[in-house]
Design an enzyme around this catalytic site. Structure first.
Site, PDB file in Angstrom:
ATOM      1  N   GLY A  59       0.839  -1.186   0.000  1.00 41.80           N
ATOM      2  CA  GLY A  59       0.000   0.000   0.000  1.00 41.80           C
ATOM      3  C   GLY A  59       0.876   1.238   0.000  1.00 41.80           C
ATOM      4  N   GLN A  64       3.018   9.992   1.253  1.00 36.28           N
ATOM      5  CA  GLN A  64       4.299   9.310   1.472  1.00 36.28           C
ATOM      6  C   GLN A  64       5.312   9.629   0.381  1.00 36.28           C
ATOM      7  OE1 GLN A  64       2.209   5.341   2.202  1.00 36.28           O
ATOM      8  NE2 GLN A  64       4.150   5.120   3.309  1.00 36.28           N
ATOM      9  N   CYS A 107       5.458  -0.109   7.524  1.00 40.12           N
ATOM     10  CA  CYS A 107       5.185   1.038   6.653  1.00 40.12           C
ATOM     11  C   CYS A 107       6.429   1.368   5.831  1.00 40.12           C
ATOM     12  CB  CYS A 107       4.798   2.231   7.523  1.00 40.12           C
ATOM     13  SG  CYS A 107       4.374   3.718   6.615  1.00 40.12           S
ATOM     14  N   LEU A 108       6.221   1.677   4.557  1.00 40.53           N
ATOM     15  CA  LEU A 108       7.344   2.051   3.699  1.00 40.53           C
ATOM     16  C   LEU A 108       8.042   3.305   4.212  1.00 40.53           C
ATOM     17  CD1 LEU A 108       5.892   1.369   0.131  1.00 40.53           C
ATOM     18  CD2 LEU A 108       7.475  -0.036   1.457  1.00 40.53           C
ATOM     19  N   HIS A 149      -4.814   1.744   7.137  1.00 43.65           N
ATOM     20  CA  HIS A 149      -3.441   2.235   7.346  1.00 43.65           C
ATOM     21  C   HIS A 149      -3.118   3.349   6.352  1.00 43.65           C
ATOM     22  CE1 HIS A 149       1.026   1.460   7.962  1.00 43.65           C
ATOM     23  NE2 HIS A 149       1.017   2.113   6.819  1.00 43.65           N
ATOM     24  N   GLU A 150      -3.429   3.119   5.077  1.00 39.02           N
ATOM     25  CA  GLU A 150      -3.125   4.121   4.046  1.00 39.02           C
ATOM     26  C   GLU A 150      -4.002   5.360   4.197  1.00 39.02           C
ATOM     27  OE1 GLU A 150      -0.414   3.816   2.558  1.00 39.02           O
ATOM     28  OE2 GLU A 150      -0.140   1.684   2.979  1.00 39.02           O
ATOM     29  N   HIS A 153      -2.660   7.935   6.513  1.00 39.01           N
ATOM     30  CA  HIS A 153      -1.661   8.838   5.917  1.00 39.01           C
ATOM     31  C   HIS A 153      -2.313  10.096   5.330  1.00 39.01           C
ATOM     32  CE1 HIS A 153       2.093   6.658   6.291  1.00 39.01           C
ATOM     33  NE2 HIS A 153       1.548   5.557   5.804  1.00 39.01           N
TER      34      HIS A 153
END
Length: 187
Positions: A59, A64, A107-108, A149-150, A153
């Protein structure tokens, strides 16, 4: 609803977009709604997918990569070429299940850090697809968790803000070179 945007699910040596990491102010800003879904939006989607696959993600939210737009891309089966990614533009959670579950998230934007987070088990989300068509999806398990989660952001929230065990979190962040001061706990 699967995406009609074709991107090869492979790692690129030089992904088109630059990831931002915990501590970067860009991750704490609210994303703006996308007024018009056009070719520029679809190009951003392609680049986000390429960046996500290049970094082994499932994701990615536009903030991000430093873009303050309400856009997320999700693919919980990145190794399955037959499973197209999900594109959510201006997503809104319409319903949460009463059942909650705890699972590990990463997370990235916080590489190497994996912690348990409690979230509703199932969500119903309305959004626009890559052609601007309104859609609704009911998602549970990994897909539901990934969407939540996304979507965090888009509101300047990162998953570590939701971690209950502050001692374990501090140790994990420190081990990976991140500052505990970058966490903004959700009370």
């Amino acid at each position: 609803m699967p995406s009609g945007i074709a991107v090869e699910k492979k790692k690129l040596k030089n992904p088109p977009l630059q990831l931002h990491y915990l501590g970067d102010r860009v991750l704490r800003q609210n994303a703006k709604r996308i007024a018009k879904v056009d070719d520029e939006t679809r190009q951003l989607i392609r680049e986000m997918l390429q960046t996500m696959y290049s970094n082994d993600g499932i994701g990615l939210a536009a903030p991000q990569v430093g873009v303050h737009k309400q856009l997320i891309v999700v693919d919980v089966e990145p190794d399955n070429p037959a499973n197209p990614p999900l594109i959510l533009i201006n997503p809104t959670i319409k319903k949460f299940s009463k059942e909650i579950c705890q699972a590990q998230e990463g997370c990235l934007s916080i590489p190497g850090v994996y912690m348990d987070v409690t979230r509703p088990q199932v969500v119903e989300v309305s959004y626009k697809d890559e052609n601007g068509r309104p859609r609704t999806i009911k998602a549970g398990d990994l897909l539901g968790r990934c969407i939540q989660h996304e979507m965090d952001h888009l509101n300047g929230v990162v998953f570590v803000d939701r971690v209950d065990n502050s001692l374990a979190l501090a140790q994990e962040l420190s081990k990976h070179g991140f500052s505990q001061q970058a966490v903004k706990p959700i009370v």
